[in-house]
Design a protein around this motif. Structure first.
Motif, PDB file in Angstrom:
ATOM      1  N   ALA A  28      -0.830  34.141  22.997  1.00  0.00           N
ATOM      2  CA  ALA A  28      -1.397  33.101  22.134  1.00  0.00           C
ATOM      3  C   ALA A  28      -2.823  32.688  22.517  1.00  0.00           C
ATOM      4  O   ALA A  28      -3.681  32.614  21.626  1.00  0.00           O
ATOM      5  CB  ALA A  28      -0.470  31.884  22.089  1.00  0.00           C
ATOM      6  N   PRO A  29      -3.136  32.391  23.783  1.00  0.00           N
ATOM      7  CA  PRO A  29      -4.503  31.926  24.071  1.00  0.00           C
ATOM      8  C   PRO A  29      -5.614  32.871  23.617  1.00  0.00           C
ATOM      9  O   PRO A  29      -6.574  32.407  22.979  1.00  0.00           O
ATOM     10  CB  PRO A  29      -4.494  31.707  25.588  1.00  0.00           C
ATOM     11  N   LEU A  53       3.256  24.763  26.339  1.00  0.00           N
ATOM     12  CA  LEU A  53       1.823  24.996  26.104  1.00  0.00           C
ATOM     13  C   LEU A  53       1.056  25.044  27.412  1.00  0.00           C
ATOM     14  O   LEU A  53       0.200  25.901  27.612  1.00  0.00           O
ATOM     15  CB  LEU A  53       1.233  23.874  25.248  1.00  0.00           C
ATOM     16  N   ALA A  54       1.348  24.097  28.291  1.00  0.00           N
ATOM     17  CA  ALA A  54       0.618  24.012  29.560  1.00  0.00           C
ATOM     18  C   ALA A  54       0.783  25.275  30.397  1.00  0.00           C
ATOM     19  O   ALA A  54      -0.132  25.660  31.129  1.00  0.00           O
ATOM     20  CB  ALA A  54       1.088  22.791  30.348  1.00  0.00           C
ATOM     21  N   ALA A  55       1.920  25.943  30.285  1.00  0.00           N
ATOM     22  CA  ALA A  55       2.197  27.129  31.096  1.00  0.00           C
ATOM     23  C   ALA A  55       1.525  28.394  30.570  1.00  0.00           C
ATOM     24  O   ALA A  55       1.527  29.417  31.258  1.00  0.00           O
ATOM     25  CB  ALA A  55       3.712  27.354  31.169  1.00  0.00           C
ATOM     26  N   LEU A  56       0.936  28.342  29.388  1.00  0.00           N
ATOM     27  CA  LEU A  56       0.299  29.536  28.838  1.00  0.00           C
ATOM     28  C   LEU A  56      -0.959  29.885  29.629  1.00  0.00           C
ATOM     29  O   LEU A  56      -1.632  29.005  30.164  1.00  0.00           O
ATOM     30  CB  LEU A  56      -0.039  29.325  27.362  1.00  0.00           C
ATOM     31  N   VAL A  66      -7.726  20.540  27.611  1.00  0.00           N
ATOM     32  CA  VAL A  66      -7.422  19.303  28.321  1.00  0.00           C
ATOM     33  C   VAL A  66      -6.187  18.677  27.673  1.00  0.00           C
ATOM     34  O   VAL A  66      -5.833  18.979  26.541  1.00  0.00           O
ATOM     35  CB  VAL A  66      -8.616  18.316  28.288  1.00  0.00           C
ATOM     36  N   THR A  67      -5.549  17.807  28.417  1.00  0.00           N
ATOM     37  CA  THR A  67      -4.415  17.059  27.891  1.00  0.00           C
ATOM     38  C   THR A  67      -4.757  15.577  27.996  1.00  0.00           C
ATOM     39  O   THR A  67      -5.822  15.211  28.465  1.00  0.00           O
ATOM     40  CB  THR A  67      -3.118  17.358  28.668  1.00  0.00           C
ATOM     41  N   GLY A  68      -3.852  14.759  27.583  1.00  0.00           N
ATOM     42  CA  GLY A  68      -4.085  13.316  27.636  1.00  0.00           C
ATOM     43  C   GLY A  68      -4.350  12.750  26.261  1.00  0.00           C
ATOM     44  O   GLY A  68      -4.109  13.399  25.241  1.00  0.00           O
ATOM     45  N   GLY A  77      -7.110  20.547  18.124  1.00  0.00           N
ATOM     46  CA  GLY A  77      -5.844  20.070  18.658  1.00  0.00           C
ATOM     47  C   GLY A  77      -4.834  21.196  18.607  1.00  0.00           C
ATOM     48  O   GLY A  77      -4.786  21.947  17.633  1.00  0.00           O
ATOM     49  N   VAL A  78      -4.039  21.321  19.671  1.00  0.00           N
ATOM     50  CA  VAL A  78      -3.014  22.355  19.727  1.00  0.00           C
ATOM     51  C   VAL A  78      -1.667  21.673  19.955  1.00  0.00           C
ATOM     52  O   VAL A  78      -1.498  20.935  20.922  1.00  0.00           O
ATOM     53  CB  VAL A  78      -3.279  23.393  20.837  1.00  0.00           C
ATOM     54  N   SER A  79      -0.725  21.934  19.044  1.00  0.00           N
ATOM     55  CA  SER A  79       0.598  21.315  19.088  1.00  0.00           C
ATOM     56  C   SER A  79       1.681  22.379  19.022  1.00  0.00           C
ATOM     57  O   SER A  79       1.414  23.536  18.725  1.00  0.00           O
ATOM     58  CB  SER A  79       0.799  20.390  17.882  1.00  0.00           C
ATOM     59  N   VAL A  80       2.914  21.928  19.257  1.00  0.00           N
ATOM     60  CA  VAL A  80       4.093  22.776  19.082  1.00  0.00           C
ATOM     61  C   VAL A  80       4.955  22.125  18.018  1.00  0.00           C
ATOM     62  O   VAL A  80       5.244  20.929  18.090  1.00  0.00           O
ATOM     63  CB  VAL A  80       4.885  22.909  20.406  1.00  0.00           C
TER      64      VAL A  80
END
Length: 177
Positions: A28-29, A53-56, A66-68, A77-80
């Motif tokens: 995906a990335p 997502l963070a593990a990709l 970034v997150t937060g 924005g990237v969502s699931v």
């Protein structure tokens, strides 16, 4: 199955969303980076706090997400999605600590990852999936998204990005590993 997936993708495209498919989540990335380059999107990329997502492998694509808290300066924005609804080509996204609703509306580009196995047949199937995933507790917000934001209220001229993202890109992941 395959027929539901094909219908879901067809209806999303009819609603002016773009769709791509990847065999594995780790793919995906780089595909996201390619998509962002194709629309000349630049700027901060904000991830929902979802552990998947963070593990990709974002570094493979030279992306520094970034997150937060969602900010007005976030370009992407990237969502699931909790699920995709084949009968309408609609994404169901539930809010929560790892899924801020602002990410669905504030950045001009919204990318949504969806596991192929999470494509359901009907809206009722989606609500059942929501109840099961939240142990029967309804989240504060459930967003149903079928395409990028658009309006033709002014002079009957189509305007993209009127009340939310100008671009919606859905990435269907065949196997999340």
């Amino acid at each position: 199955g395959e027929a539901a997936r094909a219908q879901f993708i067809r209806l999303l495209r009819e609603n002016l969303a773009s769709v791509s498919e990847v065999a594995k989540a780790e793919d995906a990335p780089p595909r996201i980076a390619d998509y962002l380059a194709s629309i000349s999107a630049q700027g901060p990329l904000r991830l929902a706090g979802n552990p998947w997502l963070a593990a990709l492998p974002w570094g493979r694509a030279d992306l520094q997400p970034v997150t937060g808290q969602v900010r007005e300066s976030d370009a992407v924005g990237v969502s699931v999605a909790l699920c995709g609804i084949a009968e309408t080509g609609t994404l169901m996204l539930a809010s929560g600590p790892d899924a801020p609703s602002g990410l669905n509306f504030l950045p001009p580009v919204h990318i949504v990852l969806l596991r192929a196995e999470d494509i359901t047949g009907s809206l009722e199937d989606g609500w059942t999936r929501l109840r099961l995933s939240t142990n029967g507790r309804t989240p504060r917000t459930v967003n149903l998204i079928s395409g990028p934001s658009r309006t033709a209220d002014i002079a009957q001229t189509m305007y993209m990005g009127a009340h939310g993202p100008k671009h919606l890109h859905v990435m269907v992941v065949a196997d999340d590993g």
